[in-house]
Design a protein around this motif. Structure first.
Motif, short mmCIF file in Angstrom:
data_model
loop_
_atom_site.label_atom_id
_atom_site.label_comp_id
_atom_site.label_asym_id
_atom_site.label_seq_id
_atom_site.Cartn_x
_atom_site.Cartn_y
_atom_site.Cartn_z
N MET A 53 6.48 -87.90 46.56
CA MET A 53 7.44 -88.87 47.09
C MET A 53 8.72 -88.84 46.27
N ARG A 54 9.85 -88.89 46.95
CA ARG A 54 11.14 -89.01 46.26
C ARG A 54 11.54 -90.49 46.27
N ALA A 55 11.73 -91.07 45.09
CA ALA A 55 11.97 -92.52 45.01
C ALA A 55 13.10 -92.82 44.02
N THR A 56 13.79 -93.93 44.30
CA THR A 56 14.81 -94.46 43.41
C THR A 56 14.31 -95.76 42.83
N LEU A 57 14.41 -95.90 41.50
CA LEU A 57 13.95 -97.12 40.85
C LEU A 57 15.10 -97.74 40.06
N TYR A 58 15.40 -98.99 40.36
CA TYR A 58 16.31 -99.79 39.55
C TYR A 58 15.44 -100.56 38.57
N TYR A 59 15.76 -100.43 37.29
CA TYR A 59 14.92 -101.05 36.27
C TYR A 59 15.69 -102.15 35.54
N ARG A 60 15.06 -103.31 35.42
CA ARG A 60 15.64 -104.45 34.69
C ARG A 60 14.55 -105.13 33.88
N GLY A 61 14.66 -105.04 32.56
CA GLY A 61 13.68 -105.67 31.68
C GLY A 61 14.06 -107.08 31.31
N SER A 62 13.61 -107.52 30.15
CA SER A 62 13.84 -108.90 29.70
C SER A 62 15.17 -109.09 28.98
N LEU A 63 15.90 -108.01 28.74
CA LEU A 63 17.17 -108.10 28.03
C LEU A 63 18.16 -109.00 28.76
N THR A 64 18.77 -109.92 28.03
CA THR A 64 19.83 -110.77 28.61
C THR A 64 21.05 -110.85 27.70
N SER A 65 21.07 -110.06 26.64
CA SER A 65 22.15 -110.17 25.66
C SER A 65 23.27 -109.18 25.97
N CYS A 66 24.49 -109.69 25.91
CA CYS A 66 25.66 -108.85 26.11
C CYS A 66 26.67 -109.19 25.02
N ASN A 67 27.38 -108.17 24.58
CA ASN A 67 28.39 -108.38 23.54
C ASN A 67 29.75 -108.74 24.12
N TYR A 68 29.82 -108.91 25.43
CA TYR A 68 31.04 -109.35 26.10
C TYR A 68 30.82 -110.72 26.71
N ALA A 69 31.90 -111.41 27.04
CA ALA A 69 31.81 -112.77 27.59
C ALA A 69 32.75 -112.93 28.79
N CYS A 70 32.69 -112.01 29.73
CA CYS A 70 33.58 -112.05 30.89
C CYS A 70 33.32 -113.31 31.72
N PRO A 71 34.35 -114.07 32.04
CA PRO A 71 34.14 -115.34 32.74
C PRO A 71 33.62 -115.21 34.16
N TYR A 72 33.85 -114.05 34.80
CA TYR A 72 33.43 -113.85 36.19
C TYR A 72 32.04 -113.25 36.31
N CYS A 73 31.42 -112.92 35.18
CA CYS A 73 30.19 -112.13 35.21
C CYS A 73 28.96 -113.01 35.02
#
Length: 289
Positions: free
Chosen positions: A1-21
């Motif tokens: 099977m050919r498959a695409t996987l989007y992966y999102r773990g428990s990480l929520t930390s970002c070093n930026y603080a964009c107001p729209y994000c």
């Protein structure tokens, strides 16, 4: 099977603080970071096993936060890029991390979706990072949110990047009718695909590859139909790809997110982007400017 996987773990930390994000500035605890690392290591174990099962995978990392400042994401990117059964491994990043490790990537399979955040980084610093990828021959796109106050920064960035580097602009949709016709025309000169992102797509009841051969994997192994239609359709480590795969019409009224609407069956995006679909590099990059 050919498959695409989007992966999102428990990480929520970002070093930026964009107001729209929605990925607002956050500092994860050591416990959360250890959990995220363990989740990714388990996912990597699963990916290694899929070649023997005859599966071909494309993998996209898009955590709530910045992935590449963490060694385990860099390690996974390098390893996956050299696996024979991984056709593409890509990551969404702000390009703030050091890029010395990228010379270990397989440029035939690795790619980056790089987002420019005016106000969070200096323009020349971002361009320097982008040029390192360019010199290594790694596929990537760059882009930003099309807020009116950053129009000058968008024009400046476009002028300084190589012409063959595609620059996308995400339409700002929090305010209806945000753009004038003249502004849409100006932004389309920079990003010829801007109007495709400017609109939302009627999706309710329509066919989508989400849940059929496109899967949105959570760190604990749960798989969602997609990031907008968030129903859980199974568990990656229990059900496997064959057990997860089924035709599932969308339950949402509209789809306005690139990583969602590109997988709608009736839309032309797979043909438009080809092998650059995950990192958002269209087939016609060399001729659209």
């Amino acid at each position: 099977m050919r498959a695409t996987l989007y992966y999102r773990g428990s990480l929520t930390s970002c070093n930026y603080a964009c107001p729209y994000c929605p990925f607002s500035k956050n500092v994860d605890s050591r416990e959360t970071l250890n959990k995220d690392r363990a989740q990714l290591e388990r996912f990597a174990d699963w990916v290694r096993e899929q070649g023997a099962l005859g599966h071909q995978l494309s993998i996209f990392f898009n955590p709530y936060g910045e992935a590449l400042i963490h060694s385990w994401y860099r390690k996974a990117m390098i390893e996956f890029s050299h696996m024979a059964h991984v056709e593409k491994v890509a990551v969404q990043t702000n390009l703030s991390a050091k890029l010395d490790w990228t010379n270990e990537l397989n440029p035939d399979t690795a790619a980056l979706w790089a987002t420019y955040h005016p106000g969070e980084t200096k323009e020349q610093a971002f361009i320097s990072q982008a040029m390192k990828l360019y010199e290594l021959g790694i596929s990537y796109s760059v882009g930003t949110v099309g807020l009116r106050q950053v129009f000058p920064a968008i024009r400046s960035l476009r002028a300084q990047l190589p012409k063959e580097v595609y620059m996308w602009i995400n339409a700002y949709k929090d305010r209806p009718h945000y753009y004038t016709d003249a502004e849409v025309a100006d932004l389309t000169e920079i990003d010829p695909y801007f109007q495709w992102n400017l609109k939302d797509y009627s999706s309710q009841g329509r066919a989508c590859r989400a849940g059929a051969d496109v899967f949105y994997v959570q760190g604990d192994g749960r798989v969602k139909h997609c990031y907008q239609d968030r129903r859980v359709i199974g568990h990656l480590y229990r059900d496997g790809l064959e057990g997860l795969s089924a035709q599932r019409p969308c339950r949402m009224k509209e789809c306005g997110c690139y990583i969602g609407y590109i997988h709608m069956e009736e839309q032309p995006f797979r043909e438009m982007y080809g092998s650059g679909l995950l990192e958002r590099v269209p087939r016609t990059t060399m001729t659209i400017y």
